[in-house]
Scaffold this motif. Structure first.
Motif, PDB file in Angstrom:
ATOM      1  N   LEU A 139      -5.046 -35.520 -40.897  1.00  0.00           N
ATOM      2  CA  LEU A 139      -4.184 -36.305 -41.779  1.00  0.00           C
ATOM      3  C   LEU A 139      -3.005 -35.460 -42.267  1.00  0.00           C
ATOM      4  O   LEU A 139      -1.862 -35.925 -42.295  1.00  0.00           O
ATOM      5  CB  LEU A 139      -5.017 -36.811 -42.962  1.00  0.00           C
ATOM      6  N   LEU A 140      -3.276 -34.197 -42.617  1.00  0.00           N
ATOM      7  CA  LEU A 140      -2.182 -33.318 -43.040  1.00  0.00           C
ATOM      8  C   LEU A 140      -1.189 -33.107 -41.900  1.00  0.00           C
ATOM      9  O   LEU A 140       0.019 -33.077 -42.107  1.00  0.00           O
ATOM     10  CB  LEU A 140      -2.719 -31.963 -43.501  1.00  0.00           C
ATOM     11  N   LYS A 141      -1.729 -32.956 -40.683  1.00  0.00           N
ATOM     12  CA  LYS A 141      -0.827 -32.747 -39.543  1.00  0.00           C
ATOM     13  C   LYS A 141       0.002 -33.997 -39.275  1.00  0.00           C
ATOM     14  O   LYS A 141       1.140 -33.909 -38.819  1.00  0.00           O
ATOM     15  CB  LYS A 141      -1.629 -32.360 -38.297  1.00  0.00           C
ATOM     16  N   LEU A 142      -0.583 -35.160 -39.548  1.00  0.00           N
ATOM     17  CA  LEU A 142       0.179 -36.406 -39.388  1.00  0.00           C
ATOM     18  C   LEU A 142       1.299 -36.462 -40.432  1.00  0.00           C
ATOM     19  O   LEU A 142       2.426 -36.843 -40.119  1.00  0.00           O
ATOM     20  CB  LEU A 142      -0.747 -37.614 -39.546  1.00  0.00           C
ATOM     21  N   ILE A 143       0.983 -36.058 -41.660  1.00  0.00           N
ATOM     22  CA  ILE A 143       2.012 -36.069 -42.707  1.00  0.00           C
ATOM     23  C   ILE A 143       3.114 -35.065 -42.360  1.00  0.00           C
ATOM     24  O   ILE A 143       4.294 -35.322 -42.553  1.00  0.00           O
ATOM     25  CB  ILE A 143       1.397 -35.732 -44.090  1.00  0.00           C
ATOM     26  N   GLY A 144       2.710 -33.918 -41.796  1.00  0.00           N
ATOM     27  CA  GLY A 144       3.689 -32.903 -41.415  1.00  0.00           C
ATOM     28  C   GLY A 144       4.444 -33.242 -40.143  1.00  0.00           C
ATOM     29  O   GLY A 144       5.340 -32.516 -39.739  1.00  0.00           O
ATOM     30  N   GLY A 145       4.059 -34.333 -39.486  1.00  0.00           N
ATOM     31  CA  GLY A 145       4.752 -34.737 -38.268  1.00  0.00           C
ATOM     32  C   GLY A 145       4.372 -33.913 -37.055  1.00  0.00           C
ATOM     33  O   GLY A 145       5.040 -33.970 -36.030  1.00  0.00           O
ATOM     34  N   GLN A 146       3.276 -33.129 -37.158  1.00  0.00           N
ATOM     35  CA  GLN A 146       2.880 -32.336 -35.992  1.00  0.00           C
ATOM     36  C   GLN A 146       2.092 -33.182 -35.007  1.00  0.00           C
ATOM     37  O   GLN A 146       1.937 -32.818 -33.852  1.00  0.00           O
ATOM     38  CB  GLN A 146       2.053 -31.133 -36.443  1.00  0.00           C
ATOM     39  N   LEU A 147       1.566 -34.300 -35.491  1.00  0.00           N
ATOM     40  CA  LEU A 147       0.894 -35.258 -34.607  1.00  0.00           C
ATOM     41  C   LEU A 147       1.553 -36.613 -34.832  1.00  0.00           C
ATOM     42  O   LEU A 147       2.061 -36.885 -35.918  1.00  0.00           O
ATOM     43  CB  LEU A 147      -0.595 -35.354 -34.944  1.00  0.00           C
ATOM     44  N   LYS A 148       1.531 -37.434 -33.802  1.00  0.00           N
ATOM     45  CA  LYS A 148       2.092 -38.780 -33.951  1.00  0.00           C
ATOM     46  C   LYS A 148       0.955 -39.791 -34.010  1.00  0.00           C
ATOM     47  O   LYS A 148       0.060 -39.764 -33.168  1.00  0.00           O
ATOM     48  CB  LYS A 148       3.007 -39.109 -32.768  1.00  0.00           C
ATOM     49  N   PRO A 149       0.967 -40.699 -34.994  1.00  0.00           N
ATOM     50  CA  PRO A 149      -0.111 -41.690 -35.073  1.00  0.00           C
ATOM     51  C   PRO A 149       0.040 -42.767 -34.003  1.00  0.00           C
ATOM     52  O   PRO A 149       1.123 -42.923 -33.422  1.00  0.00           O
ATOM     53  CB  PRO A 149       0.085 -42.279 -36.464  1.00  0.00           C
ATOM     54  N   ASP A 150      -1.056 -43.490 -33.748  1.00  0.00           N
ATOM     55  CA  ASP A 150      -0.979 -44.611 -32.808  1.00  0.00           C
ATOM     56  C   ASP A 150      -0.154 -45.735 -33.424  1.00  0.00           C
ATOM     57  O   ASP A 150       0.624 -46.389 -32.748  1.00  0.00           O
ATOM     58  CB  ASP A 150      -2.389 -45.131 -32.482  1.00  0.00           C
ATOM     59  N   SER A 151      -0.385 -45.968 -34.719  1.00  0.00           N
ATOM     60  CA  SER A 151       0.406 -46.990 -35.403  1.00  0.00           C
ATOM     61  C   SER A 151       0.380 -46.703 -36.894  1.00  0.00           C
ATOM     62  O   SER A 151      -0.387 -45.869 -37.368  1.00  0.00           O
ATOM     63  CB  SER A 151      -0.168 -48.379 -35.117  1.00  0.00           C
ATOM     64  N   GLY A 152       1.228 -47.408 -37.611  1.00  0.00           N
ATOM     65  CA  GLY A 152       1.283 -47.214 -39.052  1.00  0.00           C
ATOM     66  C   GLY A 152       2.457 -46.340 -39.442  1.00  0.00           C
ATOM     67  O   GLY A 152       3.162 -45.814 -38.577  1.00  0.00           O
ATOM     68  N   SER A 153       2.662 -46.211 -40.759  1.00  0.00           N
ATOM     69  CA  SER A 153       3.811 -45.419 -41.185  1.00  0.00           C
ATOM     70  C   SER A 153       3.442 -44.476 -42.324  1.00  0.00           C
ATOM     71  O   SER A 153       2.466 -44.690 -43.038  1.00  0.00           O
ATOM     72  CB  SER A 153       4.961 -46.343 -41.596  1.00  0.00           C
ATOM     73  N   ILE A 154       4.216 -43.406 -42.424  1.00  0.00           N
ATOM     74  CA  ILE A 154       4.022 -42.396 -43.469  1.00  0.00           C
ATOM     75  C   ILE A 154       5.397 -42.166 -44.089  1.00  0.00           C
ATOM     76  O   ILE A 154       6.267 -41.567 -43.452  1.00  0.00           O
ATOM     77  CB  ILE A 154       3.506 -41.074 -42.873  1.00  0.00           C
ATOM     78  N   PHE A 155       5.594 -42.685 -45.294  1.00  0.00           N
ATOM     79  CA  PHE A 155       6.902 -42.530 -45.925  1.00  0.00           C
ATOM     80  C   PHE A 155       6.897 -41.334 -46.862  1.00  0.00           C
ATOM     81  O   PHE A 155       6.035 -41.210 -47.719  1.00  0.00           O
ATOM     82  CB  PHE A 155       7.273 -43.788 -46.711  1.00  0.00           C
ATOM     83  N   LEU A 156       7.869 -40.446 -46.653  1.00  0.00           N
ATOM     84  CA  LEU A 156       8.079 -39.352 -47.605  1.00  0.00           C
ATOM     85  C   LEU A 156       9.472 -39.589 -48.169  1.00  0.00           C
ATOM     86  O   LEU A 156      10.471 -39.425 -47.460  1.00  0.00           O
ATOM     87  CB  LEU A 156       8.002 -37.995 -46.906  1.00  0.00           C
ATOM     88  N   ASP A 157       9.550 -40.001 -49.421  1.00  0.00           N
ATOM     89  CA  ASP A 157      10.842 -40.292 -50.039  1.00  0.00           C
ATOM     90  C   ASP A 157      11.726 -41.173 -49.163  1.00  0.00           C
ATOM     91  O   ASP A 157      12.911 -40.899 -48.992  1.00  0.00           O
ATOM     92  CB  ASP A 157      11.586 -38.977 -50.331  1.00  0.00           C
ATOM     93  N   GLY A 158      11.139 -42.187 -48.559  1.00  0.00           N
ATOM     94  CA  GLY A 158      11.940 -43.127 -47.781  1.00  0.00           C
ATOM     95  C   GLY A 158      12.062 -42.797 -46.299  1.00  0.00           C
ATOM     96  O   GLY A 158      12.477 -43.645 -45.515  1.00  0.00           O
ATOM     97  N   ASP A 159      11.733 -41.556 -45.895  1.00  0.00           N
ATOM     98  CA  ASP A 159      11.774 -41.233 -44.463  1.00  0.00           C
ATOM     99  C   ASP A 159      10.433 -41.562 -43.837  1.00  0.00           C
ATOM    100  O   ASP A 159       9.396 -41.084 -44.307  1.00  0.00           O
ATOM    101  CB  ASP A 159      12.034 -39.736 -44.255  1.00  0.00           C
ATOM    102  N   ASP A 160      10.441 -42.348 -42.765  1.00  0.00           N
ATOM    103  CA  ASP A 160       9.197 -42.662 -42.073  1.00  0.00           C
ATOM    104  C   ASP A 160       8.937 -41.555 -41.048  1.00  0.00           C
ATOM    105  O   ASP A 160       9.555 -41.524 -39.976  1.00  0.00           O
ATOM    106  CB  ASP A 160       9.302 -44.025 -41.395  1.00  0.00           C
ATOM    107  N   ILE A 161       8.037 -40.642 -41.389  1.00  0.00           N
ATOM    108  CA  ILE A 161       7.881 -39.410 -40.615  1.00  0.00           C
ATOM    109  C   ILE A 161       7.597 -39.640 -39.121  1.00  0.00           C
ATOM    110  O   ILE A 161       8.231 -39.009 -38.276  1.00  0.00           O
ATOM    111  CB  ILE A 161       6.838 -38.490 -41.278  1.00  0.00           C
ATOM    112  N   PRO A 162       6.669 -40.542 -38.747  1.00  0.00           N
ATOM    113  CA  PRO A 162       6.416 -40.689 -37.306  1.00  0.00           C
ATOM    114  C   PRO A 162       7.631 -41.164 -36.514  1.00  0.00           C
ATOM    115  O   PRO A 162       7.688 -40.993 -35.309  1.00  0.00           O
ATOM    116  CB  PRO A 162       5.302 -41.742 -37.254  1.00  0.00           C
ATOM    117  N   ARG A 163       8.594 -41.755 -37.203  1.00  0.00           N
ATOM    118  CA  ARG A 163       9.740 -42.288 -36.468  1.00  0.00           C
ATOM    119  C   ARG A 163      10.961 -41.376 -36.510  1.00  0.00           C
ATOM    120  O   ARG A 163      12.041 -41.746 -36.050  1.00  0.00           O
ATOM    121  CB  ARG A 163      10.086 -43.682 -36.986  1.00  0.00           C
TER     122      ARG A 163
END
Lengths: 269, 263
Positions: free
Chosen positions: A50-74
């Motif tokens: 989960l931390l690696k997903l938040i850090g953008g080191q892994l890409k999720p299959d679906s869903g979004s992770i917003f950090l201050d408005g930036d959607d990290i996986p995208r």
């Protein structure tokens, strides 16, 4: 006061799988700003993932992770590297650069991301090292440090750019009681003093409960409970109780799935 | 029937994995090559790698070059003296070195000395999460770690090859002239007459450039792509030496055929 008036990370419907196995499935997690949030759960439930997903080191299959408005996986590769300047991460192993001194390790983020003059870099590094109590170790190499000291240096490096979010991956694992106490205090104090938001991934219940403002418990690829430490202590779900009280057997089985014990033993006869 | 299907599935998976690995290695090469260098930070990093990859490989290259040159002269002499043409030893030593032995042997030694070290270093950085933490600090490890190592390998190998040739010829001189008593004037003049700068030295250098590319590419890729366990690193290091040695020998034949095949 509601924790979630101001959130820094908003995870929505996040799904990530490895092969056939789901690590997380449609999970929603919100991390309040300026607080210490813990993500807990038994080993192997994908907390570090989960931390690696938040850090953008892994890409999720679906869903979004917003950090201050930036959607990290995208985010594209270079935007991602920009966003990471807002994050600091303390790795389980410390992950200090073994070819640099303690001082250079802590100075590294400043040197690559800022154009500060040399004497200012020196002052900032010494201040951060002082905050973790290791100013005197500035000229040592990482190989000369104990495990606990290494992790404190890594902590100084993680906060040297004053990030908005600091992530701690199992900060207490493998520490002796003194080092553990030092780290617990440091994480709490730094969070209050620097005003950043912290995410702690851990399965050390006592330590984490003592500093966390809010806790999520992960199991079976989903969030099974969340709340403040007091709320969770009162939670009467069997799965949560097993984890919080450290019972060896319960809804999370002690035995890895296996064939029937008696049948397997008799097979050899 | 089921067994055939299972084997087909295994074969398919194997082929797909290979193709994916080739794709990943291509991505790494691309990032290393097109990484925009920032002179203030990139240059010191490159110099440091040139030292550890190139300068530290000098001893093994010089010693091997010396002995190979000496052996060539000795072997050449024993054959040529039967025909009274021992004056051609200089020519023989120089041509076999610059065209063939210097690029190939230097590249093989380089793969064993520097290539394996690169793989182990990068693999250990991966195992100890140094690459991940660098990413999280917001620094691209492909640019910071991989690119300088790649360029250092590419620059070092041709230089090491020239050193190997020079030392080898000196070794040939020691044995041929100083020990076996070939006339020094004909040793050098035969060499000068027969070695062409572009055809022989130039082609040898092209070979070493290609070998440098292949060896460092394989080495950095195997390190970067290694499984982050002690077993994974040992496998990656072995693969670096095996793959790059095989690639060197195979490519050497192809390049030789292209360069000298029409003679």
């Amino acid at each position: 006061m509601d924790f979630f008036d101001d959130i820094i990370i908003d995870i929505k419907q996040l799904t990530f799988s490895r092969g056939e196995r789901y690590i997380c499935k449609n999970i929603d997690i919100r991390i309040p700003r300026g607080k210490v949030t813990a993500i807990m759960g038994p080993s192997g439930t994908g907390k570090t993932t989960l931390l690696k997903l938040i850090g953008g080191q892994l890409k999720p299959d679906s869903g979004s992770i917003f950090l201050d408005g930036d959607d990290i996986p995208r985010l594209g590769r270079s935007d991602l590297f920009d966003v990471r300047e807002k994050m600091g991460m303390l790795f389980q192993s410390g992950a200090l650069f073994t070819d640099m001194t303690v001082f250079e390790n802590v100075a590294f983020p400043l040197r690559v991301h800022t154009k500060l003059p040399q004497d200012m870099v020196r002052d900032i590094v010494l201040m951060k090292l002082h905050a973790v109590g290791l100013r005197g170790a500035a000229e040592l190499m990482p190989s000369e440090l104990s495990g606990g000291m290494g992790r404190r240096v890594a902590l100084a490096r993680a906060i040297v750019l004053d990030p908005a979010l600091v992530m701690y991956d199992e900060p207490f694992t493998g520490q002796d009681p003194i080092a553990m106490g030092v780290l617990v205090n440091l994480i709490k104090k730094l969070n209050q003093a620097l005003g950043h938001s912290s995410i702690i991934v851990s399965h050390d219940i006592k330590e984490t409960l003592s500093i966390a403002d809010y806790i999520y418990i992960l199991a079976d690829a989903s969030v099974i409970a969340h709340g403040t430490p007091e709320q969770l202590k009162r939670n009467d779900s069997e799965q949560v109780r097993q984890f919080m009280q450290g019972l060896p057997d319960g809804p999370v089985p002690f035995h890895f799935p296996a064939a029937d014990y008696e049948t397997e033993l008799m097979e050899g006869c | 029937m089921q067994a055939v299907a299972d084997n087909l599935i295994l074969l398919g998976r194997f082929v797909l994995e290979r193709i994916a690995a080739i794709g990943r290695s291509g991505m790494i090469l691309m990032h290393a090559v097109i990484a925009r260098p920032d002179p203030a930070t990139s240059f010191p990093l490159l110099v440091r790698q040139l030292y550890s990859v190139g300068v530290l490989s000098m001893i093994i290259i010089v010693v091997s070059g010396l002995f190979i040159g000496m052996v060539l002269a000795l072997q050449g002499y024993t054959i040529l003296v039967d025909y009274g043409t021992e004056q051609a030893v200089g020519q023989m030593v120089a041509l076999s070195l610059v065209r063939e032995l210097a690029p190939v042997v230097t590249a093989l030694l380089f793969a064993g000395r520097a290539g394996s070290a690169l793989t182990a270093e990068i693999g250990l950085m991966k195992t100890t999460e140094q690459l991940s933490s660098m990413e999280m600090i917001g620094v691209d490890p492909l640019r910071r770690i991989i690119a300088p190592r790649f360029w250092a390998g590419l620059i070092s190998l041709p230089i090491l090859t020239m050193i190997f040739s020079a030392v080898g010829i000196w070794g040939g001189l020691l044995v041929g002239v100083e020990w076996l008593g070939i006339y020094e004037g004909s040793f050098w003049s035969n060499m000068q007459n027969s070695v062409d700068f572009f055809d022989d030295i130039g082609n040898g250098l092209i070979k070493s450039l290609v070998f440098g590319l292949v060896v460092t590419w394989v080495a950095v890729f195997q390190g970067y792509d290694s499984v982050p366990t002690s077993e994974g690193i040992s496998q990656a290091t072995t693969k670096t030496v095996v793959y790059s040695s095989l690639a060197i020998l195979g490519l050497d034949f192809i390049l030789t055929a292209l360069m000298f095949g029409d003679l």
